[in-house]
Write an enzyme that holds these catalytic residues in place. Structure first.
Site: not given
Lengths: 228, 228
Positions: A38-41, A104
């Site tokens: 996943s990502n930091q969004s 994102a």
């Protein structure tokens, strides 16, 4: 007071009658039933835009990969993976007036998703990642009258990358920020780039305020597209 | 009422004088400043255990990879990666009486973490993953009088995997659940396995109640270790 401020900003309901698709948050790409990429969004920017657009009179559908409370007065569609985000957006694209793609979305997903938890073993493991569908590109290719707003969070070469993305994806507006300025934060510091070459650099401010600026700019683009 | 219930369960302060390390939540393993690998753990089980242990009189240090509100009355240490979790636990191990390792620590991390956002390209991408330090194993090897409580969330062969982990990691107790029963939920359905071969299957219940059962079982282990 706050209500007066909101009224003064949106008293003319600048986005009244417009159908907006807003995407928000990260996607999660499963390796197995427990692990994912996943990502930091956080989704806060996209949720703030959905809320600002609703206050400006738009009919909003929010397509979200984030775990935030559902905002009122709009349709909220929850998705997990980039493929689900793609399908949810494409399904609704033909009947909307603009897409604000604040999500994102993961560029890659694991080639295989294991149906059972992968047991660890000694030594390294190689993971083959394949490209996810490029939603913005697909929207750019399918668009008729719809306005397209994209986002770019970069760690370097921000302006170059922003202009490249604006052109290559056929966007009408691109919201660019340095990755360290936005993710997870309550504030953001963004620059708006427009297809006609204009550029508007905003100060650092609350994401709610950034959202209003984006809605105002979008409203301006609708006016210009009418007068064309 | 609730206060009476808590008092009746913990009036004798079963863990009074004990120093407990509790770990909770997922870890995040960075690919670059924006992307990471993680897992479905919410941290709720670990936070519930930390809270139950505090109510039972223990001096609690909670080492957390989760994004939940800090509980009161204990020390909370926030970590992101498995390596940080490892360091935070090992640093405090010598001076504690028990470790309850409820965190879902990533077994693998990307071999390289890019300092800048990785730009996507066409076609697949290969990611080499290397093993993270095995915290439970390290604790098992370093332990003196400390009690060790581990967790296992599995999608299949639950009992086999649980017993194997209990023995190979030199644990005193292992809390096992099917992966679909616990992650993200307010409830959990667990079975406690003990080093002496005992087994206690609990019904599905609130994580707060599961936490009290675990603290009671731990208290029992402390009593047995004294009488040895």
């Amino acid at each position: 007071d706050i209500m007066r401020e909101i009224e003064s900003q949106f008293s003319i309901q600048k986005l009244s009658g417009k159908k907006l698709l807003v995407t928000a948050g990260p996607t999660k790409e499963a390796l197995d039933p427990i692990r994912f990429l996943s990502n930091q969004s956080s989704g806060k920017m996209g949720y703030a835009i959905a809320e600002a657009a609703r206050q400006a009179g738009a009919e909003v559908t929010l397509i979200s990969g984030a775990s935030l409370a559902d905002p009122k007065g709009m349709t909220v569609v929850h998705v997990t993976s980039a493929q689900e985000m793609h399908d949810a957006v494409m399904q609704r694209f033909a009947t909307c007036d603009a897409v604000i793609k604040a999500a994102a979305v993961a560029d890659y997903r694991p080639e295989h998703t294991a149906s059972r938890k992968i047991k660890k073993s000694d030594g390294p493991m190689t993971l083959t990642m394949v490209r996810n569908p490029d939603i913005l590109k697909a929207l750019g290719e399918h668009k008729k009258d719809q306005l397209l707003v994209g986002f770019a969070a970069e760690t370097d070469h921000l302006e170059d990358n922003a202009k490249k993305k604006l052109n290559s994806k056929h966007l009408d507006m691109l919201v660019a920020n340095h990755a360290s300025d936005g993710f997870g934060s309550e504030t953001n510091k963004v620059t708006l780039y427009f297809a006609d070459g204009r550029k508007q650099a905003l100060e650092r401010m609350q994401k709610q305020q950034v959202a209003r600026h984006i809605c105002n700019a979008l409203s301006g683009l609708f006016e210009m597209s009418v007068s064309k």
